[in-house]
Design a protein around this motif. Structure first.
Motif, PDB file in Angstrom:
ATOM      1  N   ALA A 221     -58.954  13.548  28.506  1.00 41.62           N
ATOM      2  CA  ALA A 221     -58.826  12.375  27.862  1.00 41.62           C
ATOM      3  C   ALA A 221     -57.126  11.729  27.861  1.00 41.62           C
ATOM      4  N   GLU A 222     -56.050  12.383  27.487  1.00 41.85           N
ATOM      5  CA  GLU A 222     -54.887  12.006  27.878  1.00 41.85           C
ATOM      6  C   GLU A 222     -54.661  11.688  28.895  1.00 41.85           C
ATOM      7  N   GLU A 223     -54.882  11.754  30.414  1.00 40.75           N
ATOM      8  CA  GLU A 223     -54.866  11.536  31.522  1.00 40.75           C
ATOM      9  C   GLU A 223     -55.744  10.116  31.321  1.00 40.75           C
ATOM     10  N   ILE A 224     -56.173   9.498  30.800  1.00 43.07           N
ATOM     11  CA  ILE A 224     -56.786   8.409  31.054  1.00 43.07           C
ATOM     12  C   ILE A 224     -56.275   7.450  30.617  1.00 43.07           C
ATOM     13  N   ALA A 225     -56.220   7.959  28.958  1.00 44.12           N
ATOM     14  CA  ALA A 225     -54.880   7.090  28.143  1.00 44.12           C
ATOM     15  C   ALA A 225     -53.637   6.575  28.236  1.00 44.12           C
ATOM     16  N   ASP A 226     -53.010   7.208  29.271  1.00 44.29           N
ATOM     17  CA  ASP A 226     -52.138   7.164  30.025  1.00 44.29           C
ATOM     18  C   ASP A 226     -51.617   6.480  31.737  1.00 44.29           C
ATOM     19  N   GLY A 227     -53.153   5.740  31.465  1.00 45.37           N
ATOM     20  CA  GLY A 227     -53.271   4.899  33.056  1.00 45.37           C
ATOM     21  C   GLY A 227     -53.833   3.648  31.393  1.00 45.37           C
ATOM     22  N   ILE A 228     -54.357   3.652  30.612  1.00 41.02           N
ATOM     23  CA  ILE A 228     -54.968   2.582  29.975  1.00 41.02           C
ATOM     24  C   ILE A 228     -53.905   2.278  28.776  1.00 41.02           C
ATOM     25  N   TRP A 229     -52.527   2.748  28.655  1.00 43.31           N
ATOM     26  CA  TRP A 229     -51.424   2.675  28.042  1.00 43.31           C
ATOM     27  C   TRP A 229     -50.836   2.083  29.522  1.00 43.31           C
ATOM     28  N   TYR A 230     -50.834   2.154  30.662  1.00 44.41           N
ATOM     29  CA  TYR A 230     -49.500   1.130  30.942  1.00 44.41           C
ATOM     30  C   TYR A 230     -49.753   0.401  31.212  1.00 44.41           C
ATOM     31  N   LEU A 231     -51.155  -0.456  31.769  1.00 37.90           N
ATOM     32  CA  LEU A 231     -51.844  -1.499  31.548  1.00 37.90           C
ATOM     33  C   LEU A 231     -52.222  -2.278  30.486  1.00 37.90           C
ATOM     34  N   SER A 232     -51.780  -1.939  29.054  1.00 40.11           N
ATOM     35  CA  SER A 232     -51.409  -2.405  28.176  1.00 40.11           C
ATOM     36  C   SER A 232     -49.612  -2.862  27.822  1.00 40.11           C
ATOM     37  N   THR A 233     -48.951  -2.191  28.764  1.00 40.65           N
ATOM     38  CA  THR A 233     -47.742  -2.195  28.335  1.00 40.65           C
ATOM     39  C   THR A 233     -47.419  -3.998  28.574  1.00 40.65           C
TER      40      THR A 233
END
Ligand SMILES: NC(=O)c1ccc[n+]([C@@H]2O[C@H](COP(=O)([O-])OP(=O)(O)OC[C@H]3O[C@@H](n4cnc5c(N)ncnc54)[C@H](O)[C@@H]3O)[C@@H](O)[C@H]2O)c1
Length: 253
Positions: A221-233
């Motif tokens: 789940a943290e690997e998906i969260a990393d992608g979501i974080w990037y798109l949120s920056t």
């Protein structure tokens, strides 16, 4: 930290925040110093998670919210705006399915339930953050779709496949409309992530499902969260309307 990768101090609303990918997004955003609002219909789990984060000094609030219900969404987002101010980030993560009947056995009630949870919720929540994002000429919306929207997977519920493909259409359409306002709208399409729900749902076919993934494993789940974080920056400023596939190589464009 480079300002373009920092979401520190920003207000982020995460739906479906009490479990799975949503929970991992909250943890990632907490590490980044964001102020986080957790929305979930599971009051007990959501409140306990928020309490745990608060006790570690993280700025979080939990709201019990059913994202399929217009009134629940409106009351929740109005209260967030009044008490915490405008959100810079919205992560539409609540979703999923629990049964997978064949096409002839899809009841209308199942169709509606799955479409409401996975597609209507994205519309209901997005429309509550857009006005204040427009005013500030800044915003990041990330919608959680699924690999099933990218290829026809019989392992997933038929209305779920339709809803998650709808999320991609919604993402692109809204991205075009909001692009002049400094608001980006993107999607992630995760492959298999063993949240408690998915581990139970796929337990019998799991070895086969995993063997079809070039990396031979489920995603964290943290690997998906990393992608979501990037798109949120702030740094993801020239990316809008895209779908980020995060699936260990199972589906490539
Ligand atoms: N896990 C996977 O393999 C996978 C793969 C692709 C996409 N996804 C998508 O990722 C998202 C998260 O799935 P997961 O399996 O990581 O999480 P999960 O199923 O473990 O948790 C979902 C959370 O959403 C909450 N929720 C459900 N209905 C809600 C409602 N009406 N209102 C508010 N909250 C509600 C639940 O209480 C739960 O806390 C979903 O949109 C799912 O479709 C998951």
């Amino acid at each position: 930290m480079n300002k373009r990768s920092s979401i520190s101090g920003q207000l982020a609303v995460v739906t479906g925040a009490a479990s799975g990918i949503g929970e991992a997004v909250v943890n990632r955003f907490a590490d980044e110093g964001a102020r986080i609002v957790l929305l979930d219909k599971d009051k007990e789990k959501g409140a306990a998670f928020a309490q745990n984060l608060s006790s570690r000094g993280i700025d979080v609030k939990f709201y019990e919210c059913n994202v399929t219900q217009e009134e629940s969404v409106n009351v929740t987002f109005d209260s967030i705006l009044k008490n915490l101010g405008s959100a810079q980030i919205l992560i539409n993560c609540a979703g999923g399915f629990f049964e997978n009947p064949s096409f002839e056995n899809v009841e209308e009630s199942h169709w509606e339930e799955v479409l409401e949870l996975n597609l209507k919720s994205v519309y209901l929540c997005s429309r509550k953050v857009v006005p204040s994002m427009k005013k500030s000429k800044y915003g990041r919306i990330v919608n959680v779709s699924s690999q099933t929207a990218r290829e026809g997977l019989v392992e997933t519920s038929l209305p779920y496949g339709a809803a998650k493909a709808g999320v991609l259409g919604f993402t692109r359409r809204l991205a075009s409309e909001l692009a002049p306002d400094g608001i980006t709208v993107n999607a992630v399409a995760p492959g298999v992530v063993l949240s408690p729900r998915v581990a139970e749902l796929h337990k019998e076919r799991l070895p086969r499902l995993l063997s079809e993934i070039p990396m031979n494993r489920a995603g964290g789940a943290e690997e998906i969260a990393d992608g979501i974080w990037y798109l949120s920056t702030p740094g993801a400023s020239y990316i809008t309307g895209v779908t980020l596939d995060i699936n260990g190589g199972r589906y490539m464009t």
